[in-house]
Design a protein around this motif. Structure first.
Motif, PDB file in Angstrom:
ATOM      1  N   UNK A 293       0.818  -1.216   0.000  1.00 10.77           N
ATOM      2  CA  UNK A 293       0.000   0.000   0.000  1.00 10.77           C
ATOM      3  C   UNK A 293       0.853   1.267   0.000  1.00 10.77           C
ATOM      4  N   UNK A 294       2.106   1.124   0.316  1.00  5.48           N
ATOM      5  CA  UNK A 294       3.061   2.226   0.256  1.00  5.48           C
ATOM      6  C   UNK A 294       4.281   1.733  -0.514  1.00  5.48           C
ATOM      7  N   UNK A 295       4.568   2.379  -1.614  1.00  6.12           N
ATOM      8  CA  UNK A 295       5.667   1.947  -2.473  1.00  6.12           C
ATOM      9  C   UNK A 295       6.904   2.768  -2.117  1.00  6.12           C
ATOM     10  N   UNK A 296       7.791   2.145  -1.352  1.00  8.16           N
ATOM     11  CA  UNK A 296       9.030   2.811  -0.949  1.00  8.16           C
ATOM     12  C   UNK A 296      10.096   2.606  -2.029  1.00  8.16           C
ATOM     13  N   UNK A 297      11.163   3.413  -2.010  1.00 10.97           N
ATOM     14  CA  UNK A 297      12.216   3.254  -3.033  1.00 10.97           C
ATOM     15  C   UNK A 297      12.836   1.862  -3.077  1.00 10.97           C
ATOM     16  N   UNK A 298      12.884   1.163  -1.950  1.00 16.81           N
ATOM     17  CA  UNK A 298      13.521  -0.160  -1.928  1.00 16.81           C
ATOM     18  C   UNK A 298      12.720  -1.189  -2.731  1.00 16.81           C
ATOM     19  N   UNK A 299      11.420  -0.906  -3.004  1.00 15.75           N
ATOM     20  CA  UNK A 299      10.584  -1.837  -3.762  1.00 15.75           C
ATOM     21  C   UNK A 299      10.707  -1.651  -5.272  1.00 15.75           C
ATOM     22  N   UNK A 300      11.333  -0.566  -5.713  1.00 16.25           N
ATOM     23  CA  UNK A 300      11.368  -0.270  -7.148  1.00 16.25           C
ATOM     24  C   UNK A 300      12.093  -1.350  -7.951  1.00 16.25           C
ATOM     25  N   UNK A 301      13.247  -1.872  -7.531  1.00 13.70           N
ATOM     26  CA  UNK A 301      13.890  -2.921  -8.337  1.00 13.70           C
ATOM     27  C   UNK A 301      13.015  -4.149  -8.530  1.00 13.70           C
ATOM     28  N   UNK A 302      12.251  -4.537  -7.500  1.00 15.51           N
ATOM     29  CA  UNK A 302      11.406  -5.723  -7.639  1.00 15.51           C
ATOM     30  C   UNK A 302      10.189  -5.457  -8.521  1.00 15.51           C
ATOM     31  N   UNK A 303       9.757  -4.220  -8.601  1.00 15.64           N
ATOM     32  CA  UNK A 303       8.577  -3.896  -9.409  1.00 15.64           C
ATOM     33  C   UNK A 303       8.925  -3.462 -10.826  1.00 15.64           C
ATOM     34  N   UNK A 304       9.979  -2.670 -10.970  1.00 12.34           N
ATOM     35  CA  UNK A 304      10.329  -2.113 -12.283  1.00 12.34           C
ATOM     36  C   UNK A 304      11.618  -2.679 -12.852  1.00 12.34           C
ATOM     37  N   UNK A 305      12.324  -3.496 -12.101  1.00  7.88           N
ATOM     38  CA  UNK A 305      13.583  -4.015 -12.592  1.00  7.88           C
ATOM     39  C   UNK A 305      14.751  -3.155 -12.145  1.00  7.88           C
ATOM     40  N   UNK A 306      15.933  -3.477 -12.628  1.00  7.95           N
ATOM     41  CA  UNK A 306      17.122  -2.716 -12.199  1.00  7.95           C
ATOM     42  C   UNK A 306      17.079  -1.284 -12.700  1.00  7.95           C
ATOM     43  N   UNK A 307      17.875  -0.443 -12.052  1.00  6.88           N
ATOM     44  CA  UNK A 307      17.935   0.970 -12.451  1.00  6.88           C
ATOM     45  C   UNK A 307      18.466   1.087 -13.870  1.00  6.88           C
ATOM     46  N   UNK A 308      17.853   1.981 -14.649  1.00  8.10           N
ATOM     47  CA  UNK A 308      18.185   2.094 -16.076  1.00  8.10           C
ATOM     48  C   UNK A 308      19.141   3.233 -16.377  1.00  8.10           C
ATOM     49  N   UNK A 309      19.175   4.247 -15.547  1.00  6.80           N
ATOM     50  CA  UNK A 309      20.000   5.423 -15.829  1.00  6.80           C
ATOM     51  C   UNK A 309      20.847   5.753 -14.608  1.00  6.80           C
ATOM     52  N   UNK A 310      21.918   6.455 -14.900  1.00 10.50           N
ATOM     53  CA  UNK A 310      22.815   6.908 -13.836  1.00 10.50           C
ATOM     54  C   UNK A 310      22.974   8.418 -13.971  1.00 10.50           C
ATOM     55  N   UNK A 311      23.154   9.093 -12.886  1.00  8.59           N
ATOM     56  CA  UNK A 311      23.362  10.533 -12.911  1.00  8.59           C
ATOM     57  C   UNK A 311      24.643  10.857 -12.154  1.00  8.59           C
ATOM     58  N   UNK A 312      25.226  12.003 -12.504  1.00  6.36           N
ATOM     59  CA  UNK A 312      26.513  12.351 -11.924  1.00  6.36           C
ATOM     60  C   UNK A 312      26.440  12.590 -10.422  1.00  6.36           C
ATOM     61  N   UNK A 313      27.494  12.154  -9.733  1.00  7.15           N
ATOM     62  CA  UNK A 313      27.629  12.400  -8.300  1.00  7.15           C
ATOM     63  C   UNK A 313      29.017  12.994  -8.047  1.00  7.15           C
TER      64      UNK A 313
END
Length: 812
Positions: A580-600
């Motif tokens: 019922x609450x979609x936290x950032x830690x659930x994104x890989x299991x729902x959408x797959x691995x991260x697709x983009x990277x940004x500069x740090x």
């Protein structure tokens, strides 16, 4: 199938209708055989060739049945008419390609009760069609009328032979006479079949008489108007509807239908309140329509043209009083941010309110990357003005006629997209969006951009000329709005007519706000989660924008939010547990691995690595410039798919460093003994522009002096040989990209300060330290941990050589 008709004398008496016989079926295509006539047909289908080969040389007959439609299953029994003609196969000629040329002689009508397929041959059980006897004295008058009409038609026609008239006068059998005339008239296949199935002789004579009357009147009108002549073949092809006796009307009835059309169009044109010049043209075309027969090709052309004139808007809809406060509220309800763009739109509305007319104001052009809201801004403007909104997509248009229309001399000509959109709007003053003007093309058919010059020029569009209408049409009251992703491909003459408003990409905070205000609720409703809502916190949205999307707009973000909602909807539909609450830690299991990277920002201060700020079509970011120094002969190597401008910028940075080597603490002689390698990571991405000048200088000085650069600082600016720092473009996106990467201190050209103070969000200005510079000497103390200017290079002094021990003292 090709047929060549011949006229024959009456045939022998037919068998009794009670006799049932089995005869081969010969399917005919696009032709009908009548009793008492002969045709030569070309047979290519297996069923037709098999039927002829079955009876060839035996003196037997076949049943000629016409196909209802031409399809892959044309010769199936269900696709054949049930009434045909028993025909004698008089002559057969085999052709080299395997086809047969066959002469068929029609004898009498037969009814087909059943059809069976035997190998490649269709065999039918047939009986002779019964014909009710009619007293000869009852048909004397109909025969006389038919022959008189036939004589007139033959005299007027260029296709009917006088031999037909002679044969008709010599034919005593009225059934054969009716069939003979019917076989020669220019009729469609369904019409011929209906006449064949008309068994009563008196009805058949009446039908043929009415057809002759129509043909006579048509031929008379053709002679009166030679330019409207219609050949027999074209009439036969155009007449697609089968005829029936009630539809065979005389000329007065046809003229009555024409008058109703003219009266109806006259009423529509009167209600349209046409301008005087257009009204004169409409009256001229109405008079022409009144003289044309309904069967004439020009009749439909003129009628369609008048319908366009009658349905186009010629009067402006009164606009409601412009309430700027309400307009501002509408713009805020439709879009988040874009303050500069909204202010310009409100200025446009204010001018129209004060002037009090629809002619005031310029033509706006929204330019920006995809997904930033250019099209929806036009809709919001229409809502604020209370006017209809119409949009024409110009992507892929290569033909000038798409804008101006086709001339009426072309078949199926129609107006261009401008006039079609105006009819859709229903008023003379809509908000008209020309979408994607940078996607226009040109080829041998013309340049649509040239046609748009007239549309978008207030001095010319008062009398816009569409090739189809051929009358002036007023577009001066239309509020035109255009959009483009880039103006590089748009002609200068067209850009000169536009007021360009740049729509930059949304910042990360703006994307988060748009998602919370608009996108999440829309996707929850679209995916059926209204009854079981889910919560998507800000941290999740931020993670989506950073690692699952890479864009200037929010379309990709909305797609990812929709994907999250669909994942949850599937679990609900399957009766499984769902978050019922979609936290950032659930994104890989729902959408797959991260697709983009940004500069740090770097984890520690390094030597020879400087952090620069870059601009892309998807927003701003940071990029490290790396310098490697190796032994060599003084060459400069540039890698990372750098453009020509960036290569020149690196050359300028090296020249500045060599000129100021002593001040920077570098041995000038060292450049002749080393090779310098400048590399920008992500070599698969093209890079260009002069804004990395000061970044390359700092990385180069760091590599040559061994002094570290601060990892918490990012910089941008063009450098000259004298060390001046020049302003750069895209400064807002660059600074926001650095801020997103965790950089809290940036170095930017001083001339970019007004732009940053105006466009940078307040929360970013509060948290970010900006150093504005005009010279490189101001950059070095801020960017380095130890200022290299504090350690200038000094040549080492040579110590004197000691005197030899055994040297004698010189005389005084």
């Amino acid at each position: 199938m090709i047929d060549d008709r011949e006229i024959l004398t009456p045939q022998p008496a037919p068998p009794s209708p009670d006799v049932v016989r089995e005869l081969p079926i010969l399917p005919l295509t696009q032709t009908v055989l009548f009793p008492g006539t002969a045709i030569t047909v070309l047979l290519t289908s297996p069923a037709a060739i098999g039927a002829v080969e079955t009876v060839q040389g035996s003196g037997s007959t076949v049943v000629a049945l016409t196909q209802r439609a031409i399809t892959d299953t044309s010769e199936e029994p269900g696709n054949l008419y049930s009434l045909g003609v028993e025909a004698e196969v008089a002559r057969v000629l085999a052709l080299p390609d395997g086809a047969l040329s066959v002469l068929l002689i029609g004898r009498w009508r037969v009814m087909v009760e059943a059809v069976d397929r035997r190998v490649d041959v269709l065999v039918g059980r047939v009986t002779v069609a019964p014909v009710a006897p009619v007293a000869p004295n009852q048909l004397v008058r109909p025969r006389t009328v038919l022959l008189e009409l036939l004589e007139q038609v033959v005299a007027l026609s260029r296709t009917l032979s006088p031999r037909l008239l002679a044969t008709a006068y010599a034919t005593a059998d009225l059934q054969l006479l009716a069939d003979l005339v019917a076989s020669e008239l220019p009729l469609s296949v369904p019409q011929r079949q209906q006449l064949l199935e008309l068994l009563p002789v008196d009805q058949r004579l009446a039908a043929v008489t009415l057809l002759l009357t129509e043909e006579r009147e048509l031929l008379r009108r053709e002679q009166a108007r030679p330019g409207a002549r219609k050949t027999r073949a074209s009439r036969q092809q155009a007449d697609a509807e089968p005829f029936s006796l009630p539809s065979l009307e005389h000329e007065p009835a046809l003229r009555e239908g024409t008058k109703e059309d003219v009266d109806h169009l006259h009423a529509l044109l009167a209600a349209a309140c046409l301008p005087r010049a257009v009204q004169l043209r409409a009256d001229e075309e109405l008079n022409r329509l009144d003289l044309l027969p309904p069967g004439s090709p020009d009749y439909a052309v003129v009628r369609t043209y008048l319908q366009w004139l009658a349905t186009l808007p010629w009067q402006a809809t009164p606009s409601k009083t412009i309430d700027l406060r309400a307009a501002a509220q509408i713009l805020d309800d439709h879009h988040y941010g874009l303050r500069k763009v909204k202010d310009r739109i409100l200025e446009q509305l204010a001018v129209r309110k004060l002037v009090g007319g629809d002619q005031a104001g310029s033509i706006l052009c929204f330019v920006g990357p995809p997904g930033v809201g250019k099209t929806s801004l036009g809709r919001a403007m229409a809502a604020a003005l209370g006017r209809p909104f119409v949009r024409v997509a110009l992507g892929g248009v290569h033909d000038e006629a798409e804008i101006r229309g086709h001339r009426r001399t072309y078949v199926n000509a129609l107006p261009g997209r401008i006039i079609k959109a105006m009819r859709e709007a229903g008023t003379l003053n809509p908000v008209f969006m020309l979408d994607e003007i940078d996607k226009l093309g040109s080829d041998m058919r013309g340049d649509p951009t040239a046609a748009l010059l007239e549309v978008l020029d207030p001095e010319q569009n008062r009398a816009f000329s569409d090739h189809y209408l051929d009358v002036p049409y007023d577009l001066s009251q239309v509020l035109f709005v255009t959009t483009a992703n880039s103006l590089e491909e748009v002609e200068d003459a067209l850009v000169d007519r536009l007021e360009v408003i740049e729509l930059p990409g949304y910042t990360e905070e703006e994307k988060i706000a748009i998602a919370r205000r608009f996108l999440i609720g829309r996707q929850i409703g679209a995916n059926g989660l209204s009854a079981t809502p889910i919560t998507i916190p800000t941290a999740t949205i931020r993670q989506l924008t950073r690692t699952y999307t890479f864009e200037a707009g929010v379309r990709g973000l909305e797609r990812e939010l929709g994907a999250l909602c669909r994942k949850v909807a599937r679990r609900i539909a399957e009766g499984r547990s769902y978050p019922r609450r979609i936290d950032p830690r659930l994104l890989p299991s729902l959408l797959g691995p991260e697709r983009f990277d940004y500069g740090l920002q770097l984890k520690e201060d390094e030597i020879g690595v400087a952090t620069g700020m870059v601009w892309t079509t998807h927003g701003g970011d940071i990029l490290q410039v790396e310098i490697g120094v190796v032994e060599g002969k003084g060459s400069l190597l540039l890698t990372g798919q750098l453009g020509e401008v960036m290569q020149e910028s690196a050359q300028a940075a090296l020249s500045f460093t060599r000129v100021n080597a002593k001040r920077l603490g570098i041995d000038p002689r060292r450049f002749e003994k080393i090779d310098i390698h400048v590399h920008l990571p992500e070599g698969g991405v093209p890079k260009d522009g002069p804004s990395a000048g000061i970044t390359v200088v700092c990385a180069l000085v760091s590599a040559l002096t061994g002094r570290k650069l601060k990892r918490t600082i990012a910089m941008t600016g063009e450098v000259t040989l004298r060390g001046r720092v020049l302003p750069v473009g895209g400064i807002r996106e660059k600074v926001l990209g650095a801020y997103r990467a965790g950089i809290m201190h940036v170095i930017v050209p001083a001339k970019n300060k007004p732009e940053l103070l105006e466009e940078l969000p307040r929360n970013v200005q509060r948290n970010l330290q900006c150093t504005y510079v005009t010279m490189l000497d101001e950059v070095l103390p801020v960017a380095f941990v130890e200022n290299p200017l504090d350690f200038p290079w000094k040549p080492r002094k040579r110590s004197p050589k000691p005197a030899p021990k055994n040297a004698e003292a010189l005389p005084s």
